[in-house]
Write an enzyme that holds these catalytic residues in place. Structure first.
Site, PDB file in Angstrom:
ATOM      1  N   HIS A 255       0.837  -1.199   0.000  1.00  0.00           N
ATOM      2  CA  HIS A 255       0.000   0.000   0.000  1.00  0.00           C
ATOM      3  C   HIS A 255       0.878   1.257   0.000  1.00  0.00           C
ATOM      4  O   HIS A 255       2.095   1.189   0.171  1.00  0.00           O
ATOM      5  CB  HIS A 255      -0.928  -0.010   1.214  1.00  0.00           C
ATOM      6  CG  HIS A 255      -2.029  -1.022   1.100  1.00  0.00           C
ATOM      7  ND1 HIS A 255      -3.080  -1.090   1.981  1.00  0.00           N
ATOM      8  CD2 HIS A 255      -2.257  -2.020   0.189  1.00  0.00           C
ATOM      9  CE1 HIS A 255      -3.909  -2.072   1.627  1.00  0.00           C
ATOM     10  NE2 HIS A 255      -3.420  -2.649   0.548  1.00  0.00           N
TER      11      HIS A 255
ATOM     12  N   GLU B  73       1.290   3.708   2.105  1.00  0.00           N
ATOM     13  CA  GLU B  73       2.037   4.005   3.324  1.00  0.00           C
ATOM     14  C   GLU B  73       3.301   3.149   3.426  1.00  0.00           C
ATOM     15  O   GLU B  73       4.346   3.621   3.861  1.00  0.00           O
ATOM     16  CB  GLU B  73       1.154   3.753   4.559  1.00  0.00           C
ATOM     17  CG  GLU B  73      -0.101   4.603   4.602  1.00  0.00           C
ATOM     18  CD  GLU B  73      -1.322   3.924   3.996  1.00  0.00           C
ATOM     19  OE1 GLU B  73      -2.412   4.063   4.558  1.00  0.00           O
ATOM     20  OE2 GLU B  73      -1.176   3.262   2.938  1.00  0.00           O
TER      21      GLU B  73
ATOM     22  N   ARG C  94     -10.707   3.318 -21.669  1.00  0.00           N
ATOM     23  CA  ARG C  94     -10.950   1.887 -21.445  1.00  0.00           C
ATOM     24  C   ARG C  94      -9.933   1.291 -20.467  1.00  0.00           C
ATOM     25  O   ARG C  94     -10.254   0.379 -19.712  1.00  0.00           O
ATOM     26  CB  ARG C  94     -10.921   1.125 -22.768  1.00  0.00           C
ATOM     27  CG  ARG C  94     -12.129   1.397 -23.656  1.00  0.00           C
ATOM     28  CD  ARG C  94     -12.026   0.640 -24.975  1.00  0.00           C
ATOM     29  NE  ARG C  94     -13.162   0.897 -25.850  1.00  0.00           N
ATOM     30  CZ  ARG C  94     -13.319   0.360 -27.057  1.00  0.00           C
ATOM     31  NH1 ARG C  94     -12.383  -0.464 -27.537  1.00  0.00           N
ATOM     32  NH2 ARG C  94     -14.384   0.639 -27.786  1.00  0.00           N
TER      33      ARG C  94
ATOM     34  N   ASP D  34     -21.166  -4.425 -35.496  1.00  0.00           N
ATOM     35  CA  ASP D  34     -19.784  -3.927 -35.585  1.00  0.00           C
ATOM     36  C   ASP D  34     -18.708  -4.970 -35.291  1.00  0.00           C
ATOM     37  O   ASP D  34     -17.540  -4.744 -35.595  1.00  0.00           O
ATOM     38  CB  ASP D  34     -19.594  -2.751 -34.614  1.00  0.00           C
ATOM     39  CG  ASP D  34     -20.502  -1.577 -34.924  1.00  0.00           C
ATOM     40  OD1 ASP D  34     -21.048  -1.533 -36.040  1.00  0.00           O
ATOM     41  OD2 ASP D  34     -20.665  -0.701 -34.044  1.00  0.00           O
TER      42      ASP D  34
ATOM     43  N   GLY E 138     -25.615  -0.219 -27.420  1.00  0.00           N
ATOM     44  CA  GLY E 138     -26.133   0.705 -28.399  1.00  0.00           C
ATOM     45  C   GLY E 138     -27.127   1.681 -27.815  1.00  0.00           C
ATOM     46  O   GLY E 138     -27.201   1.864 -26.603  1.00  0.00           O
TER      47      GLY E 138
ATOM     48  N   THR F 195     -29.580   0.456 -25.017  1.00  0.00           N
ATOM     49  CA  THR F 195     -28.878   0.218 -23.753  1.00  0.00           C
ATOM     50  C   THR F 195     -28.555   1.539 -23.066  1.00  0.00           C
ATOM     51  O   THR F 195     -28.832   1.724 -21.874  1.00  0.00           O
ATOM     52  CB  THR F 195     -27.579  -0.581 -24.005  1.00  0.00           C
ATOM     53  OG1 THR F 195     -27.903  -1.803 -24.662  1.00  0.00           O
ATOM     54  CG2 THR F 195     -26.853  -0.882 -22.714  1.00  0.00           C
ATOM     55  N   LEU F 196     -27.984   2.479 -23.813  1.00  0.00           N
ATOM     56  CA  LEU F 196     -27.631   3.784 -23.256  1.00  0.00           C
ATOM     57  C   LEU F 196     -28.868   4.524 -22.744  1.00  0.00           C
ATOM     58  O   LEU F 196     -28.876   5.067 -21.635  1.00  0.00           O
ATOM     59  CB  LEU F 196     -26.919   4.628 -24.315  1.00  0.00           C
ATOM     60  CG  LEU F 196     -25.505   4.178 -24.694  1.00  0.00           C
ATOM     61  CD1 LEU F 196     -25.098   4.748 -26.051  1.00  0.00           C
ATOM     62  CD2 LEU F 196     -24.500   4.596 -23.622  1.00  0.00           C
TER      63      LEU F 196
END
Length: 349
Positions: free
Chosen positions: A51, A53, A192, A208, A293, A296-297
């Site tokens: 980590h 620290e 991404r 696509d 697509g 969905t959005l």
């Protein structure tokens, strides 16, 4: 800006180096200061590795100074055993007298226990320095633990006249129609690598045949999440190549899961979004970028279950085709990328 804010700001800068590589852990930065001089610093690089620290303490050359120093950390030091020992124990063992914390950890395994442990050990603890900025740094981690779902980014590209794609012809190849320039596309691939997963619907894959990876940027490929209600996607599609972990949602399990491809059955007669998000939560996915697509959005927009929207408006006009999703663009931030316009919207509901 006071002294404490100055060093917590440095912690945030260090922590940002871990964007996209620390999942399921948060991004954390730490700085150790003696007589207004930084004598050590570090950040968390990857789950299972030390980590912030630990890296900061390790970088201090003269360990005797730790007993007179102040350790700054953007997120509350952990107090439990995970893949690594508790950072609180390290701070206590090195007798660091002063601890400055940006914000409290929302993870129920920590959630104030680290701060309490340090106080009980006699440390002078200050909490809430640049708290808003530290929360923003880990917006994905906080959303995951507080809302029990991933941080959701909706992304699409649309033409000048508001279409996602032109009308399809029967003999058209299965490949994307590019709306934006190469620099915008490279930025998408960078995004991404920063998010833990990427989601698309059936039609996007059928039309696509996308790879849904980060070819144009160096980094980790996201987990692929596919909605394929009727199992229409051909088995030779890139999303089934087993190259990246892939989760597929359908109404019937007709394929067997493989090492990297996981099939999940959900009830499409009910609202699918909570079901999908619950599976993603169970899979420890803290953030997801939804790239299509339209249906969905729009479903995420209509349910008001999203945190950011990122829309590219490219140069072409199509005249007809698949309409872009509809969303209020009030309070948006606009950026120009050569001849593309990028619109970014945050949802603070």
């Amino acid at each position: 800006m006071n002294i404490q804010e100055k060093y917590i700001k440095r912690c945030i800068e260090l922590a940002q180096n871990g964007l996209g590589t620390t999942y399921p852990n948060p991004m954390v930065g730490s700085v150790i200061v003696y007589e207004d001089q930084i004598i050590g610093e570090g950040w968390h690089k990857k789950a299972g590795e030390p980590h912030a620290e630990v890296n900061a303490v390790k970088s201090v050359k003269d360990k005797s100074l730790l007993k007179k120093a102040t350790i700054y950390v953007s997120l509350e030091p952990c107090s439990h055993f995970g893949k690594t020992p508790p950072c609180c124990d390290l701070i206590i063992a090195n007798e660091i007298p002063n601890v400055v914390v940006g914000t409290v950890d929302p993870n129920e395994k920590v959630a104030g226990r680290g701060i309490l442990k340090l106080i009980e050990a006699g440390a002078n603890v200050t909490v809430g320095v640049l708290e808003k900025e530290c929360n923003e740094l880990n917006k994905r981690f906080f959303t995951f633990h507080q809302k029990k779902r991933p941080y959701i980014i909706l992304k699409w590209a649309e033409s000048q006249d508001g279409y996602l794609a032109p009308e399809k012809t029967p003999d058209q190849d299965r490949k994307p129609i590019w709306i934006t320039n190469q620099y915008s596309r490279q930025l998408v691939h960078k995004w991404r690598t920063e998010e833990q997963a990427i989601l698309v619907g059936t039609q996007t894959v059928v039309d696509d045949n996308p790879k849904l990876n980060a070819r144009d940027w160096s980094g980790t490929n996201p987990v692929r999440v596919i909605i394929d209600r009727e199992n229409k996607i051909e088995t030779n599609s890139f999303v089934f190549d087993d190259s990246v972990k892939t989760i597929v949602f359908s109404n019937e399990k007709i394929k067997s899961s493989t090492e990297n491809t996981q099939f999940e059955v959900i009830d499409f007669s009910k609202n699918t979004i909570p079901q999908i998000l619950d599976v993603l939560y169970q899979n420890q996915i803290q953030s997801i970028i939804i790239e299509g697509g339209r249906q969905t959005l729009q479903s995420f927009i209509d349910e008001n279950i999203w945190d950011e929207v990122r829309v590219f408006i490219g140069k072409p006009s199509f005249g007809s085709g698949t309409k872009a999703p509809v969303i209020s663009r009030k309070n948006s931030i606009k950026t120009t990328i050569i001849n593309d316009e990028l619109i970014q919207i945050r949802n603070y509901d």
